[in-house]
Design an enzyme around this catalytic site. Structure first.
Site, mmCIF file in Angstrom:
data_model
loop_
_atom_site.group_PDB
_atom_site.id
_atom_site.type_symbol
_atom_site.label_atom_id
_atom_site.label_comp_id
_atom_site.label_asym_id
_atom_site.label_seq_id
_atom_site.Cartn_x
_atom_site.Cartn_y
_atom_site.Cartn_z
ATOM 1 N N ASN A 62 34.683 93.829 110.406
ATOM 2 C CA ASN A 62 35.221 95.063 110.985
ATOM 3 C C ASN A 62 34.402 95.475 112.201
ATOM 4 O OD1 ASN A 62 33.325 95.583 108.869
ATOM 5 N ND2 ASN A 62 33.943 97.724 108.752
ATOM 6 N N GLU A 64 33.941 98.668 114.602
ATOM 7 C CA GLU A 64 34.260 100.094 114.744
ATOM 8 C C GLU A 64 34.027 100.575 116.170
ATOM 9 O OE1 GLU A 64 32.221 102.131 111.538
ATOM 10 O OE2 GLU A 64 33.601 101.263 110.072
ATOM 11 N N CYS A 73 39.862 96.377 111.361
ATOM 12 C CA CYS A 73 39.392 95.803 110.095
ATOM 13 C C CYS A 73 39.029 94.324 110.266
ATOM 14 C CB CYS A 73 40.485 95.896 109.039
ATOM 15 S SG CYS A 73 40.899 97.550 108.515
ATOM 16 N N GLU A 75 39.894 91.804 108.325
ATOM 17 C CA GLU A 75 40.995 90.870 108.060
ATOM 18 C C GLU A 75 41.843 90.651 109.301
ATOM 19 O OE1 GLU A 75 40.029 93.502 106.362
ATOM 20 O OE2 GLU A 75 40.425 93.329 104.209
ATOM 21 N N CYS A 112 43.386 96.610 103.196
ATOM 22 C CA CYS A 112 44.148 97.855 103.368
ATOM 23 C C CYS A 112 45.612 97.538 103.698
ATOM 24 C CB CYS A 112 43.531 98.720 104.468
ATOM 25 S SG CYS A 112 43.890 98.135 106.129
ATOM 26 N N CYS A 115 46.319 95.838 107.042
ATOM 27 C CA CYS A 115 45.933 94.412 107.045
ATOM 28 C C CYS A 115 46.933 93.587 106.243
ATOM 29 C CB CYS A 115 44.516 94.236 106.499
ATOM 30 S SG CYS A 115 43.279 94.821 107.663
HETATM 31 N N1 THU Z 1 38.026 98.020 106.555
HETATM 32 C C1 THU Z 1 38.239 96.683 106.676
HETATM 33 O O1 THU Z 1 37.580 95.997 107.473
HETATM 34 N N2 THU Z 1 39.184 96.120 105.902
HETATM 35 C C2 THU Z 1 39.960 96.792 105.003
HETATM 36 O O2 THU Z 1 40.879 96.223 104.434
HETATM 37 C C3 THU Z 1 39.656 98.186 104.694
HETATM 38 C C4 THU Z 1 38.760 98.874 105.638
HETATM 39 C C5 THU Z 1 37.026 98.656 107.425
HETATM 40 C C6 THU Z 1 37.605 99.587 108.455
HETATM 41 C C7 THU Z 1 36.458 100.514 108.710
HETATM 42 O O3 THU Z 1 35.611 99.919 109.686
HETATM 43 C C8 THU Z 1 35.707 100.552 107.385
HETATM 44 O O4 THU Z 1 36.144 99.429 106.649
HETATM 45 C C9 THU Z 1 35.960 101.822 106.561
HETATM 46 O O5 THU Z 1 37.314 102.059 106.393
#
Ligand code: THU
Length: 160
Positions: A62, A64, A73, A75, A112, A115
């Site tokens: 991920n 940010e 994310c 994925e 999520c 994704c």
């Molecule tokens: N996140 C992911 O990388 N994958 C997911 O399926 C759920 C959330 C990340 C996004 C964000 O940077 C952090 O987790 C908190 O939501």
């Protein structure tokens, strides 16, 4: 009125070492990718590793952003890179691991919804199921034989 029942089968492995060696290795790549995540805001690191049909492994974590919605994310970082680098190669498996810097994640953490939708696009495109393995920092690993088991009633190009 008609009632429709939707069923999905998922598999739970109590520990990573219950899985075949090849999956363990793919998950280790996801764990390494997770450790390189850029997640200064949520402190929630996620790593993904994708095995392609040509044997290549593509990673994502991920990423940010100070403008929160601009982040992405793990994925989707991984699957878009796979799609960009090898547009004609099928995706066989994806391994995902998520760990918080605040609490220990001991349960499998599923991808999520956004994704799942992104992975569904590639599953539809290649017309072959993508196996998905996901876990927290430690503990059990869940396996889905196909993205469609994680996202029933998928919206896809057939509805456009
Ligand atoms: N996140 C992911 O990388 N994958 C997911 O399926 C759920 C959330 C990340 C996004 C964000 O940077 C952090 O987790 C908190 O939501």
């Amino acid at each position: 009125m008609k009632e429709i029942k939707i069923e999905a089968t998922l598999f739970v492995f109590e520990r990573l070492d219950e899985l075949p060696k090849a999956i363990q290795s793919l998950m280790q790549v996801a764990i390494k990718a997770r450790e390189q995540a850029y997640a200064p805001y949520s402190k929630f690191n996620v790593g993904a590793a994708i095995l392609l049909d040509n044997g290549e492994v593509i990673i994502g974590s991920n990423q940010e952003n100070a403008s929160y919605p601009s982040g992405l994310c793990a994925e989707r970082t991984a699957i878009y890179y796979a799609g960009a680098k090898y547009p004609d190669v099928k995706i066989v498996q994806m391994a995902i691991s998520a760990a918080s810097k605040r609490i220990q994640t001991t349960k499998p953490i599923p991808p999520c919804g956004a994704c799942r939708q992104a992975i569904a696009e590639y599953e539809t495109k290649q017309n072959t199921p993508i196996e998905i393995y996901f876990m927290g920092e430690t503990g059990a690993v869940m396996k889905s034989n196909s993205l469609s088991d994680l996202l029933p009633l998928t919206f896809d190009k057939s509805q456009l």
